[in-house]
Motif scaffolding. Structure first.
Motif, mmCIF file in Angstrom:
data_model
loop_
_atom_site.group_PDB
_atom_site.id
_atom_site.type_symbol
_atom_site.label_atom_id
_atom_site.label_comp_id
_atom_site.label_asym_id
_atom_site.label_seq_id
_atom_site.Cartn_x
_atom_site.Cartn_y
_atom_site.Cartn_z
ATOM 1 N N ILE A 1 1.199 40.928 71.626
ATOM 2 C CA ILE A 1 2.482 40.735 72.018
ATOM 3 C C ILE A 1 3.918 40.611 70.954
ATOM 4 N N ILE A 2 4.695 41.030 72.304
ATOM 5 C CA ILE A 2 5.974 40.868 71.292
ATOM 6 C C ILE A 2 6.380 39.754 72.752
ATOM 7 N N GLU A 3 7.350 38.989 72.190
ATOM 8 C CA GLU A 3 7.833 38.534 73.180
ATOM 9 C C GLU A 3 9.556 37.642 73.066
ATOM 10 N N ALA A 4 10.101 37.856 73.589
ATOM 11 C CA ALA A 4 11.946 37.665 73.831
ATOM 12 C C ALA A 4 12.072 35.919 73.976
ATOM 13 N N PHE A 5 13.293 35.646 73.593
ATOM 14 C CA PHE A 5 14.045 34.380 73.964
ATOM 15 C C PHE A 5 14.871 33.755 73.639
ATOM 16 N N GLU A 6 15.541 33.349 74.184
ATOM 17 C CA GLU A 6 17.117 32.777 73.200
ATOM 18 C C GLU A 6 17.349 31.455 73.284
ATOM 19 N N ASP A 7 18.312 31.397 72.239
ATOM 20 C CA ASP A 7 18.161 30.397 71.861
ATOM 21 C C ASP A 7 18.800 29.217 72.707
ATOM 22 N N PRO A 8 18.155 27.878 73.056
ATOM 23 C CA PRO A 8 18.556 27.482 73.949
ATOM 24 C C PRO A 8 19.814 26.746 73.802
ATOM 25 N N LYS A 9 19.951 26.266 72.496
ATOM 26 C CA LYS A 9 21.477 26.144 72.191
ATOM 27 C C LYS A 9 22.657 26.785 71.772
ATOM 28 N N ILE A 10 22.360 28.059 71.111
ATOM 29 C CA ILE A 10 23.187 28.830 70.193
ATOM 30 C C ILE A 10 22.978 29.996 71.788
ATOM 31 N N GLY B 1 24.799 33.394 72.347
ATOM 32 C CA GLY B 1 24.844 34.990 71.700
ATOM 33 C C GLY B 1 23.245 35.233 71.354
ATOM 34 N N VAL B 2 22.447 35.129 71.149
ATOM 35 C CA VAL B 2 20.953 35.322 70.020
ATOM 36 C C VAL B 2 20.300 35.358 70.989
ATOM 37 N N THR B 3 19.497 36.653 70.323
ATOM 38 C CA THR B 3 18.241 36.736 71.113
ATOM 39 C C THR B 3 16.559 36.857 70.139
ATOM 40 N N CYS B 4 16.351 36.355 70.285
ATOM 41 C CA CYS B 4 14.599 36.324 69.021
ATOM 42 C C CYS B 4 13.873 36.715 69.959
ATOM 43 N N TYR B 5 12.765 37.967 68.659
ATOM 44 C CA TYR B 5 11.663 38.871 69.336
ATOM 45 C C TYR B 5 10.570 38.425 68.120
ATOM 46 N N LEU B 6 9.748 38.218 68.754
ATOM 47 C CA LEU B 6 8.608 37.621 68.331
ATOM 48 C C LEU B 6 7.036 38.336 68.526
ATOM 49 N N SER B 7 6.887 38.473 67.721
ATOM 50 C CA SER B 7 5.059 39.396 67.861
ATOM 51 C C SER B 7 4.296 38.779 67.261
ATOM 52 N N ARG B 8 2.978 38.270 67.874
ATOM 53 C CA ARG B 8 2.105 38.013 67.248
ATOM 54 C C ARG B 8 0.523 38.554 68.071
ATOM 55 N N PRO B 9 -0.490 38.413 67.549
ATOM 56 C CA PRO B 9 -1.783 38.686 67.842
ATOM 57 C C PRO B 9 -2.314 37.724 69.522
ATOM 58 N N LYS B 10 -2.845 38.332 70.171
ATOM 59 C CA LYS B 10 -3.351 37.792 71.505
ATOM 60 C C LYS B 10 -4.384 37.386 70.904
ATOM 61 N N THR B 11 -6.092 37.182 71.037
ATOM 62 C CA THR B 11 -7.461 37.177 71.229
ATOM 63 C C THR B 11 -7.956 37.865 72.596
ATOM 64 N N GLY B 12 -8.793 39.137 72.882
ATOM 65 C CA GLY B 12 -9.270 39.359 73.496
ATOM 66 C C GLY B 12 -10.451 38.973 73.388
ATOM 67 N N GLY B 13 -11.494 39.460 74.423
ATOM 68 C CA GLY B 13 -13.159 39.256 74.665
ATOM 69 C C GLY B 13 -13.189 38.175 75.775
ATOM 70 N N ILE B 14 -14.198 38.065 76.240
ATOM 71 C CA ILE B 14 -13.861 37.194 77.444
ATOM 72 C C ILE B 14 -13.315 35.480 77.009
ATOM 73 N N SER B 15 -13.870 35.012 75.966
ATOM 74 C CA SER B 15 -12.981 33.469 74.796
ATOM 75 C C SER B 15 -12.147 33.738 75.571
ATOM 76 N N GLY B 16 -11.027 34.846 75.192
ATOM 77 C CA GLY B 16 -9.760 34.758 74.972
ATOM 78 C C GLY B 16 -8.895 35.471 76.400
ATOM 79 N N GLY B 17 -10.014 36.178 76.869
ATOM 80 C CA GLY B 17 -10.052 36.083 78.943
ATOM 81 C C GLY B 17 -9.386 35.263 79.384
ATOM 82 N N LEU B 18 -10.390 33.800 79.037
ATOM 83 C CA LEU B 18 -10.543 32.291 79.584
ATOM 84 C C LEU B 18 -9.776 31.381 79.357
ATOM 85 N N GLY B 19 -8.909 32.252 77.876
ATOM 86 C CA GLY B 19 -7.625 31.104 77.476
ATOM 87 C C GLY B 19 -9.395 29.881 76.183
ATOM 88 N N LEU B 20 -9.558 30.194 75.838
ATOM 89 C CA LEU B 20 -10.535 29.939 75.090
ATOM 90 C C LEU B 20 -10.873 29.762 73.679
#
Length: 163
Positions: free
Chosen positions: A43-52, A54-73
């Motif tokens: 997944i790719i997420e964007a967030f703004e720095d709360p104290k700065i 004019g800056v936006t950061c983009y974070l890519s990170r894995p998200k586990t699927g399957g039954i346990s991933g779907g349940l958030g476990l």
């Protein structure tokens, strides 16, 4: 002891959802098909720095699927990439401490988070954003950095100067 345990448990569950408003999911790609439950994805997420501003950061990170991933476990892998960019005039709106957390997302039910922290390089007038997992993997942290210069370079003087 029971009261302390229930307090910690409720704080943990509340914090699981407290960071969802801090970022915006930009997109995702499926990386592995799962017959039951959602697929593994990045997944790719964007967030703004709360104290700065004019800056936006983009974070890519894995998200586990399957039954346990779907349940958030499920526990997500400790790999992430970050890119921060200038989206307007960069202005420090509030003082901050070196290594202050800018963004944080839970990547397992209790023990693991993906964090983004900020530093200021006074010599080069640059903001440095570091992402890392709070869980040690094979004796070290998986990490990535991104750098944003604060000064706006004068494009006119760069065009007029000759090498």
């Amino acid at each position: 002891f029971e009261n302390l345990f229930s307090q910690k448990l409720s704080i943990t569950f509340c914090s699981l959802f407290s960071y969802a408003q801090d970022s915006e999911q930009i997109g995702e790609v499926s990386t592995e098909f799962k017959l039951l439950g959602p697929n593994h994805k990045i997944i790719i997420e964007a967030f703004e720095d709360p104290k700065i501003s004019g800056v936006t950061c983009y974070l890519s990170r894995p998200k586990t699927g399957g039954i346990s991933g779907g349940l958030g476990l499920a526990e997500d892998r400790a790999y992430a990439s970050i890119s921060c960019t200038r989206v307007g005039p960069v202005k420090i709106n509030q003082e901050f401490s070196p290594g202050e957390i800018v963004f944080d997302v839970k990547t397992s039910l209790i023990f693991k988070e993906q964090r983004v922290v900020r530093f200021y390089d006074k010599t080069h007038n640059t903001l440095i954003y570091l992402t890392y997992s709070t869980r040690v993997v094979d004796g070290s942290y998986k990490s990535g950095i991104s750098v944003v210069p604060i000064d706006v370079f004068n494009s006119e003087s760069a065009i007029n100067s000759k090498p």
